[in-house]
Write a protein that holds these residues in place. Structure first.
Motif, PDB file in Angstrom:
ATOM      1  N   GLY A 138       0.804  -1.210   0.000  1.00 59.47           N
ATOM      2  CA  GLY A 138       0.000   0.000   0.000  1.00 59.47           C
ATOM      3  C   GLY A 138       0.837   1.260   0.000  1.00 59.47           C
ATOM      4  N   ALA A 139       2.151   1.121   0.054  1.00 59.97           N
ATOM      5  CA  ALA A 139       3.042   2.280   0.034  1.00 59.97           C
ATOM      6  C   ALA A 139       3.085   2.897  -1.358  1.00 59.97           C
ATOM      7  N   LYS A 140       3.217   4.184  -1.410  1.00 64.27           N
ATOM      8  CA  LYS A 140       3.346   4.902  -2.674  1.00 64.27           C
ATOM      9  C   LYS A 140       4.016   6.241  -2.410  1.00 64.27           C
ATOM     10  N   GLY A 141       4.452   6.886  -3.471  1.00 65.55           N
ATOM     11  CA  GLY A 141       5.087   8.178  -3.285  1.00 65.55           C
ATOM     12  C   GLY A 141       5.636   8.740  -4.566  1.00 65.55           C
ATOM     13  N   THR A 142       6.374   9.807  -4.438  1.00 62.76           N
ATOM     14  CA  THR A 142       7.019  10.467  -5.570  1.00 62.76           C
ATOM     15  C   THR A 142       8.436  10.845  -5.173  1.00 62.76           C
ATOM     16  N   ALA A 143       9.358  10.591  -6.069  1.00 63.04           N
ATOM     17  CA  ALA A 143      10.746  10.998  -5.858  1.00 63.04           C
ATOM     18  C   ALA A 143      11.162  11.929  -6.984  1.00 63.04           C
ATOM     19  N   MET A 144      11.986  12.898  -6.651  1.00 63.07           N
ATOM     20  CA  MET A 144      12.569  13.790  -7.649  1.00 63.07           C
ATOM     21  C   MET A 144      14.084  13.667  -7.569  1.00 63.07           C
ATOM     22  N   LEU A 145      14.715  13.452  -8.724  1.00 63.15           N
ATOM     23  CA  LEU A 145      16.166  13.446  -8.815  1.00 63.15           C
ATOM     24  C   LEU A 145      16.576  14.665  -9.620  1.00 63.15           C
ATOM     25  N   MET A 146      17.295  15.581  -8.990  1.00 64.29           N
ATOM     26  CA  MET A 146      17.728  16.809  -9.654  1.00 64.29           C
ATOM     27  C   MET A 146      19.242  16.791  -9.771  1.00 64.29           C
ATOM     28  N   LEU A 147      19.716  16.682 -11.017  1.00 63.33           N
ATOM     29  CA  LEU A 147      21.141  16.483 -11.276  1.00 63.33           C
ATOM     30  C   LEU A 147      21.763  17.739 -11.881  1.00 63.33           C
ATOM     31  N   ASP A 148      22.810  18.228 -11.255  1.00 66.64           N
ATOM     32  CA  ASP A 148      23.567  19.376 -11.749  1.00 66.64           C
ATOM     33  C   ASP A 148      25.032  18.968 -11.743  1.00 66.64           C
ATOM     34  N   GLY A 149      25.520  18.559 -12.894  1.00 65.33           N
ATOM     35  CA  GLY A 149      26.866  18.007 -12.944  1.00 65.33           C
ATOM     36  C   GLY A 149      26.884  16.678 -12.216  1.00 65.33           C
ATOM     37  N   THR A 150      27.686  16.594 -11.179  1.00 67.01           N
ATOM     38  CA  THR A 150      27.688  15.394 -10.348  1.00 67.01           C
ATOM     39  C   THR A 150      27.073  15.669  -8.983  1.00 67.01           C
ATOM     40  N   ARG A 151      26.355  16.758  -8.855  1.00 63.01           N
ATOM     41  CA  ARG A 151      25.627  17.067  -7.625  1.00 63.01           C
ATOM     42  C   ARG A 151      24.192  16.610  -7.800  1.00 63.01           C
ATOM     43  N   LEU A 152      23.773  15.647  -6.975  1.00 60.27           N
ATOM     44  CA  LEU A 152      22.446  15.065  -7.084  1.00 60.27           C
ATOM     45  C   LEU A 152      21.619  15.414  -5.851  1.00 60.27           C
ATOM     46  N   THR A 153      20.461  16.059  -6.078  1.00 52.96           N
ATOM     47  CA  THR A 153      19.523  16.327  -4.998  1.00 52.96           C
ATOM     48  C   THR A 153      18.366  15.354  -5.124  1.00 52.96           C
ATOM     49  N   VAL A 154      18.087  14.638  -4.055  1.00 50.54           N
ATOM     50  CA  VAL A 154      17.012  13.642  -4.024  1.00 50.54           C
ATOM     51  C   VAL A 154      15.939  14.121  -3.056  1.00 50.54           C
ATOM     52  N   LYS A 155      14.686  14.175  -3.539  1.00 51.86           N
ATOM     53  CA  LYS A 155      13.551  14.511  -2.691  1.00 51.86           C
ATOM     54  C   LYS A 155      12.533  13.383  -2.805  1.00 51.86           C
ATOM     55  N   ILE A 156      12.065  12.904  -1.672  1.00 53.12           N
ATOM     56  CA  ILE A 156      11.081  11.825  -1.659  1.00 53.12           C
ATOM     57  C   ILE A 156       9.939  12.185  -0.716  1.00 53.12           C
ATOM     58  N   GLU A 157       8.708  11.988  -1.188  1.00 55.82           N
ATOM     59  CA  GLU A 157       7.512  12.097  -0.359  1.00 55.82           C
ATOM     60  C   GLU A 157       6.766  10.784  -0.525  1.00 55.82           C
ATOM     61  N   ALA A 158       6.628  10.024   0.559  1.00 56.29           N
ATOM     62  CA  ALA A 158       5.985   8.709   0.494  1.00 56.29           C
ATOM     63  C   ALA A 158       4.959   8.562   1.603  1.00 56.29           C
ATOM     64  N   SER A 159       3.988   7.679   1.374  1.00 53.65           N
ATOM     65  CA  SER A 159       2.962   7.409   2.376  1.00 53.65           C
ATOM     66  C   SER A 159       2.622   5.927   2.352  1.00 53.65           C
ATOM     67  N   GLY A 160       1.847   5.483   3.333  1.00 57.49           N
ATOM     68  CA  GLY A 160       1.491   4.078   3.414  1.00 57.49           C
ATOM     69  C   GLY A 160       2.594   3.206   3.951  1.00 57.49           C
ATOM     70  N   LEU A 161       3.579   3.802   4.598  1.00 57.75           N
ATOM     71  CA  LEU A 161       4.699   3.054   5.157  1.00 57.75           C
ATOM     72  C   LEU A 161       4.382   2.607   6.584  1.00 57.75           C
ATOM     73  N   VAL A 162       5.247   1.792   7.148  1.00 56.83           N
ATOM     74  CA  VAL A 162       5.036   1.314   8.514  1.00 56.83           C
ATOM     75  C   VAL A 162       5.302   2.469   9.474  1.00 56.83           C
ATOM     76  N   PRO A 163       4.313   2.890  10.249  1.00 58.66           N
ATOM     77  CA  PRO A 163       4.463   4.067  11.115  1.00 58.66           C
ATOM     78  C   PRO A 163       5.570   3.904  12.158  1.00 58.66           C
ATOM     79  N   GLY A 164       6.334   4.964  12.323  1.00 60.85           N
ATOM     80  CA  GLY A 164       7.346   4.985  13.361  1.00 60.85           C
ATOM     81  C   GLY A 164       8.531   4.075  13.146  1.00 60.85           C
ATOM     82  N   GLN A 165       8.656   3.502  11.952  1.00 69.99           N
ATOM     83  CA  GLN A 165       9.743   2.561  11.675  1.00 69.99           C
ATOM     84  C   GLN A 165      10.714   3.129  10.642  1.00 69.99           C
ATOM     85  N   PRO A 166      11.995   2.776  10.744  1.00 70.08           N
ATOM     86  CA  PRO A 166      12.973   3.204   9.729  1.00 70.08           C
ATOM     87  C   PRO A 166      12.743   2.466   8.426  1.00 70.08           C
ATOM     88  N   HIS A 167      12.936   3.152   7.320  1.00 64.22           N
ATOM     89  CA  HIS A 167      12.750   2.549   5.998  1.00 64.22           C
ATOM     90  C   HIS A 167      14.020   2.742   5.171  1.00 64.22           C
TER      91      HIS A 167
END
Length: 269
Positions: free
Chosen positions: A53-82
């Motif tokens: 039931g997990a889902k989300g959106t990730a954005m990978l923004m690449l500038d040369g070799t500098r990579l910015t990663v943004k993730i927004e996800a839901s439906g994960l196990v509450p209070g647990q590391p993923h």
């Protein structure tokens, strides 16, 4: 007529990235967006694995070799590391997100070991701080933790290799951690993890996956089938349960622009 169509194209290109984002389909790519400053931005729609039931959106923004990663996800196990990673090949092999057919022992769970031959080995560990190599694949004390509603927000900018920068469209994002018995925690209901028998399978099984453009589901990898090593070396995490950490481009516009250019060519003739 040509001038009017050219003006429309110019106006289209000026649409703010924030407005275009809502209409961008999975795997879309655009260059030089405001979000990345200068460079390329790739959107990834994360789809559920293992009926999580997990889902989300990730954005990978690449500038040369500098990579910015943004993730927004839901439906994960509450209070647990993923644990979460960027998987795939930087040498032209075509990996992709798995489906139920990857469940080789037919126990109802696609495990990490069963998924690796399909989605490839870890390229980048998306930790909150420190090392981002394969060695930190399950360093869950530095992985994001879902909130009490099962939502997770993540953002980090890192320096990647030139190989990763050159093959970013061949890579994809996988998050881990499932809760098949819906008790809001990791337990041994699905047995032990193949990564470490002290850990439950729920803690390490993939919960969602999303591809950047370029990895076609079911296509034959270039150069033959590769297993992504299939190895779990370097991603063991004895402290997985106790650990925790601090806890998204304009493909639609590009398509319209191409159609308008084709129409311009017809009018010119």
């Amino acid at each position: 007529m040509i001038a009017r169509h050219t003006a429309r194209l110019t106006a289209l290109a000026a649409v703010p990235a924030a407005l275009a984002l809502a209409a961008v389909p999975a795997g879309a790519h655009t260059g030089h967006t405001a979000a990345s400053g200068s460079g390329d931005t790739y959107q990834i729609d994360l789809a559920s694995l293992n009926n999580s039931g997990a889902k989300g959106t990730a954005m990978l923004m690449l500038d040369g070799t500098r990579l910015t990663v943004k993730i927004e996800a839901s439906g994960l196990v509450p209070g647990q590391p993923h644990a979460q990673h960027i998987h795939g090949s930087t040498d032209g092999h075509d990996f992709h997100c798995p489906d139920a057919s990857a469940d080789k022992n037919k126990d109802g769970i696609v495990t990490t070991a069963e998924g690796l031959p399909v989605y490839g080995d870890i390229n980048i560990s998306l930790t909150t701080k420190g090392d981002t190599s394969k060695k930190s694949g399950l360093a869950v004390d530095r992985m994001p933790v879902a909130d009490k509603s099962g939502k997770l927000s993540y953002e980090r900018t890192i320096t990647v290799s030139q190989e990763v920068a050159d093959h970013i469209k061949d890579l994809h994002v996988v998050q881990h951690g499932i809760d098949p018995n819906h008790n809001d925690k990791y337990d041994f209901g699905k047995g032990k993890s193949e990564l470490d028998p002290k850990l439950p399978q729920e803690a390490t099984a993939p919960t969602d996956c999303g591809m950047v453009q370029g990895a076609a589901v079911g296509s034959m990898p270039a150069g033959g089938v590769e297993t992504g090593s299939g190895s779990t070396a370097g991603i063991e995490a004895p402290g997985l349960i106790a650990g925790g950490g601090a806890a998204l481009a304009a493909a639609g516009a590009l398509t319209v622009a191409r159609r308008r250019r084709a129409h311009l060519g017809d009018n010119a003739r």
